[in-house]
Motif scaffolding. Structure first.
Motif, PDB file in Angstrom:
ATOM      1  N   ASN A 150       0.903  -1.218  -0.198  1.00 21.18           N
ATOM      2  CA  ASN A 150      -0.035   0.030   0.029  1.00 21.18           C
ATOM      3  C   ASN A 150       0.934   1.153   0.125  1.00 21.18           C
ATOM      4  OD1 ASN A 150      -1.939   1.996   0.136  1.00 21.18           O
ATOM      5  ND2 ASN A 150      -2.736   1.162   2.246  1.00 21.18           N
ATOM      6  N   PRO A 151       0.903   1.864  -1.081  1.00 21.42           N
ATOM      7  CA  PRO A 151       2.148   3.027  -1.298  1.00 21.42           C
ATOM      8  C   PRO A 151       1.618   4.060  -0.377  1.00 21.42           C
ATOM      9  CG  PRO A 151       0.508   2.968  -3.198  1.00 21.42           C
ATOM     10  CD  PRO A 151       0.297   1.668  -2.399  1.00 21.42           C
ATOM     11  N   LEU A 152       2.608   4.746   0.015  1.00 21.33           N
ATOM     12  CA  LEU A 152       2.532   6.109   0.794  1.00 21.33           C
ATOM     13  C   LEU A 152       2.716   7.454   0.090  1.00 21.33           C
ATOM     14  CD1 LEU A 152       5.249   5.035   3.443  1.00 21.33           C
ATOM     15  CD2 LEU A 152       2.999   4.688   3.419  1.00 21.33           C
ATOM     16  N   ILE A 153       1.852   8.466   0.492  1.00 23.77           N
ATOM     17  CA  ILE A 153       1.878   9.660  -0.127  1.00 23.77           C
ATOM     18  C   ILE A 153       3.033  10.489   0.279  1.00 23.77           C
ATOM     19  CG2 ILE A 153       0.550  11.788  -0.641  1.00 23.77           C
ATOM     20  CD1 ILE A 153      -1.972  10.042  -0.344  1.00 23.77           C
ATOM     21  N   THR A 159      -1.405  13.997  -6.633  1.00 23.24           N
ATOM     22  CA  THR A 159      -1.323  13.637  -7.986  1.00 23.24           C
ATOM     23  C   THR A 159      -0.184  12.608  -7.920  1.00 23.24           C
ATOM     24  OG1 THR A 159       0.794  15.684  -8.288  1.00 23.24           O
ATOM     25  CG2 THR A 159      -1.429  15.820  -8.855  1.00 23.24           C
ATOM     26  N   VAL A 160      -0.315  11.476  -8.834  1.00 19.87           N
ATOM     27  CA  VAL A 160       0.433  10.483  -9.102  1.00 19.87           C
ATOM     28  C   VAL A 160       1.216  10.712 -10.229  1.00 19.87           C
ATOM     29  CG1 VAL A 160       0.613   8.156  -9.632  1.00 19.87           C
ATOM     30  CG2 VAL A 160      -0.995   8.613  -7.917  1.00 19.87           C
ATOM     31  N   LEU A 161       2.664  10.597 -10.220  1.00 19.27           N
ATOM     32  CA  LEU A 161       3.651  10.892 -11.222  1.00 19.27           C
ATOM     33  C   LEU A 161       4.635   9.890 -11.288  1.00 19.27           C
ATOM     34  CD1 LEU A 161       4.091  14.596 -10.108  1.00 19.27           C
ATOM     35  CD2 LEU A 161       3.066  13.975 -12.136  1.00 19.27           C
ATOM     36  N   VAL A 196       4.644   7.635  -7.713  1.00 21.97           N
ATOM     37  CA  VAL A 196       4.677   8.246  -6.550  1.00 21.97           C
ATOM     38  C   VAL A 196       3.627   9.378  -6.428  1.00 21.97           C
ATOM     39  CG1 VAL A 196       6.402  10.189  -7.102  1.00 21.97           C
ATOM     40  CG2 VAL A 196       6.166   9.289  -4.644  1.00 21.97           C
ATOM     41  N   GLY A 197       2.931   9.345  -5.416  1.00 19.40           N
ATOM     42  CA  GLY A 197       1.825  10.357  -4.871  1.00 19.40           C
ATOM     43  C   GLY A 197       2.461  11.297  -4.491  1.00 19.40           C
ATOM     44  N   ILE A 198       2.216  12.743  -4.763  1.00 18.30           N
ATOM     45  CA  ILE A 198       2.809  13.937  -4.006  1.00 18.30           C
ATOM     46  C   ILE A 198       1.587  14.714  -3.679  1.00 18.30           C
ATOM     47  CG2 ILE A 198       5.030  13.816  -5.172  1.00 18.30           C
ATOM     48  CD1 ILE A 198       4.181  16.327  -6.644  1.00 18.30           C
ATOM     49  N   ALA A 211       3.804  10.281   4.167  1.00 19.44           N
ATOM     50  CA  ALA A 211       2.820  10.396   5.422  1.00 19.44           C
ATOM     51  C   ALA A 211       1.679   9.719   5.149  1.00 19.44           C
ATOM     52  CB  ALA A 211       2.585  11.892   5.689  1.00 19.44           C
ATOM     53  N   PRO A 212       1.187   8.454   5.419  1.00 22.89           N
ATOM     54  CA  PRO A 212      -0.014   7.990   5.419  1.00 22.89           C
ATOM     55  C   PRO A 212      -0.755   8.343   6.465  1.00 22.89           C
ATOM     56  CG  PRO A 212       1.394   6.372   6.463  1.00 22.89           C
ATOM     57  CD  PRO A 212       2.115   7.612   6.159  1.00 22.89           C
ATOM     58  N   SER A 213      -2.005   7.897   6.736  1.00 24.83           N
ATOM     59  CA  SER A 213      -3.003   8.594   7.843  1.00 24.83           C
ATOM     60  C   SER A 213      -2.327   7.949   8.987  1.00 24.83           C
ATOM     61  CB  SER A 213      -4.481   8.268   7.529  1.00 24.83           C
ATOM     62  OG  SER A 213      -4.398   6.650   7.079  1.00 24.83           O
ATOM     63  N   LEU A 237      -9.297  10.101 -11.222  1.00 20.14           N
ATOM     64  CA  LEU A 237      -9.420   9.956 -10.089  1.00 20.14           C
ATOM     65  C   LEU A 237      -9.412   8.582  -9.444  1.00 20.14           C
ATOM     66  CD1 LEU A 237     -10.220  11.718  -7.387  1.00 20.14           C
ATOM     67  CD2 LEU A 237     -12.526  11.862  -8.204  1.00 20.14           C
ATOM     68  N   LEU A 238      -8.564   8.337  -8.665  1.00 20.88           N
ATOM     69  CA  LEU A 238      -8.253   7.040  -8.105  1.00 20.88           C
ATOM     70  C   LEU A 238      -8.786   6.828  -6.504  1.00 20.88           C
ATOM     71  CD1 LEU A 238      -4.629   6.316  -8.831  1.00 20.88           C
ATOM     72  CD2 LEU A 238      -6.468   5.617 -10.016  1.00 20.88           C
ATOM     73  N   ARG A 239      -8.955   7.977  -6.004  1.00 12.86           N
ATOM     74  CA  ARG A 239      -9.665   7.805  -4.571  1.00 12.86           C
ATOM     75  C   ARG A 239     -10.401   9.472  -4.579  1.00 12.86           C
ATOM     76  NH1 ARG A 239      -6.392   7.790   0.993  1.00 12.86           N
ATOM     77  NH2 ARG A 239      -5.865   9.763   0.118  1.00 12.86           N
ATOM     78  N   PRO A 265      -3.153   0.543  -5.262  1.00 14.00           N
ATOM     79  CA  PRO A 265      -3.231  -0.672  -4.210  1.00 14.00           C
ATOM     80  C   PRO A 265      -3.873  -0.483  -3.097  1.00 14.00           C
ATOM     81  CG  PRO A 265      -0.825  -0.308  -5.371  1.00 14.00           C
ATOM     82  CD  PRO A 265      -1.739   0.924  -5.643  1.00 14.00           C
ATOM     83  N   GLY A 266      -3.857   0.604  -2.351  1.00 21.08           N
ATOM     84  CA  GLY A 266      -4.301   0.767  -1.099  1.00 21.08           C
ATOM     85  C   GLY A 266      -5.947   0.656  -1.004  1.00 21.08           C
ATOM     86  N   LEU A 267      -6.786   0.600  -2.193  1.00 22.90           N
ATOM     87  CA  LEU A 267      -8.050   0.479  -2.276  1.00 22.90           C
ATOM     88  C   LEU A 267      -8.284  -1.083  -2.094  1.00 22.90           C
ATOM     89  CD1 LEU A 267      -9.191   3.091  -5.058  1.00 22.90           C
ATOM     90  CD2 LEU A 267      -8.752   3.372  -2.441  1.00 22.90           C
TER      91      LEU A 267
END
Ligand code: AMP
Ligand code: MG
Length: 326
Positions: free
Chosen positions: A56-59, A93-95, A112-114, A135-137, A187-189, A222-224
């Motif tokens: 589950n990737p991190l932002i 934004t995923v880049l 990577v999501g920034i 920083a994830p939740s 829009l992924l989430r 993947p996090g979803l």
């Protein structure tokens, strides 16, 4: 790591992050759990502290759009436009990923999501580190996110180095995650920025199907795939038009209700939370779920909202908190 420090000073928190520590901090969406995104050991500790699945990737959080090279290898045209419109703010934004970010941050993905948060304390903290901050939740994996620093300690006391104590979060739901790597943004989430808002900037923006297409969602974000936002109480969704009767429960005195409109029969409910607006509902939803746990309630009735604007993100979280199997 026996106790978690409560800190009020960004420079103290930044020094802990620079040393490879874990620090929870307030953003406008939810509290985040920060770690240096260039430090392999720090990121490993972060996954461990949360019990987060490693796929589950991190932002990655930055202090300004101009710092994008700290995390991404390319700023695509669509990301440029969306970031200009909505950053700082609740937009991820995923880049394409920069090699400076360790691969465990993105669960091995080459993207990577920034995000550049709006909350002043978050910006001050990130700027003081001069690092990209993953920083994830700031909650145990699977549990409702935290909108206060006290809630962070309920989950993570003794598992992280510090929490930067700030105000409760203003939005209360996570950022919108938008894939900007292909021709048109996806829009992924759902989150703080709605699809309609995205389309006002880029008309071709579209949303990933929200349910059922599990395989497609799993690939894109993947996090979803994993369970999310779930208290111990069983969450039962109550449709907007179906408020005439709450579903029958064995012990209604151990039940709670939240929504925009009052429940039809409140005489047996142990805890009721009503919100004057959908924005207040979004801001308070995770805290409602956490309160049902503090009160050891068994059932949480949740009035579904209609999926417009912030309601789209809230409805997504409501459905996920009710889903026992994904
Ligand atoms: P959280 O940090 O707990 O709010 O979760 C982060 C969300 O962003 C998860 O749903 C991730 O799947 C999603 N995300 C982060 N990075 C990426 C990426 N590179 N590609 C797709 N989705 C991502
Ligand atoms: Mg989360």
């Amino acid at each position: 790591m026996p106790t978690t420090q409560i800190v009020y000073d960004c420079s103290v928190a930044a020094a802990i992050l620079r040393d490879g520590g874990l620090v929870a901090f307030p953003t406008e969406t939810v509290y985040g759990l920060g770690a240096d995104a260039t430090n392999q050991a720090a990121i490993q500790r972060l996954f461990l502290a949360k019990g987060r699945p490693s796929d589950n990737p991190l932002i990655v959080h930055l202090a300004a759009v101009r710092d994008w090279r700290m995390a991404a290898s390319e700023l695509t045209e669509s990301a440029k436009q969306l970031l200009a419109a909505f950053s700082p703010g609740p937009l991820t934004t995923v880049l394409p990923k920069s090699p400076k970010i360790v691969s465990s941050v993105t669960g091995g993905l080459n993207t990577v999501g920034i995000r550049i948060p709006f909350a002043p304390l978050a910006l001050e903290l990130i700027a003081a580190t001069n690092l990209p901050i993953a920083a994830p939740s700031a909650n145990l994996s699977g549990r409702p996110s935290c909108t206060t620093w006290q809630a962070v300690l309920e989950d993570l006391d003794g598992r992280i180095d510090a929490v930067l104590a700030g105000p409760p979060c203003g939005i209360g739901l996570e950022s919108s995650v938008v894939d900007c790597t292909s021709q048109h943004p996806i829009l992924l989430r759902a989150g703080g920025i709605s699809l309609t808002q995205l389309q006002q900037v880029i008309a071709e923006a579209r949303a990933l199907p929200t349910t059922s297409d599990a395989a497609g969602i799993g690939l894109a974000s993947p996090g979803l795939r994993h369970p999310h936002y779930q208290p111990t109480a069983r969450v039962i969704l109550v449709g907007e038009d179906a408020l005439a009767e709450l579903p029958q429960q064995p012990s209604p005195a151990e039940s709670a209700y939240c929504g925009l409109t009052p429940p039809p029969d409140d005489s047996t409910l142990a805890y009721i939370q009503l919100y004057p607006s959908v924005e207040d509902y979004a801001r308070g939803y995770y805290e409602f779920l956490r309160e049902t746990d503090r009160r050891h309630l068994r059932t949480a009735f949740v009035e579904l909202v209609s999926p417009t604007e912030i309601g789209g993100a809230l409805r997504d979280r409501q459905q996920r908190s009710a889903a026992r199997e994904l």
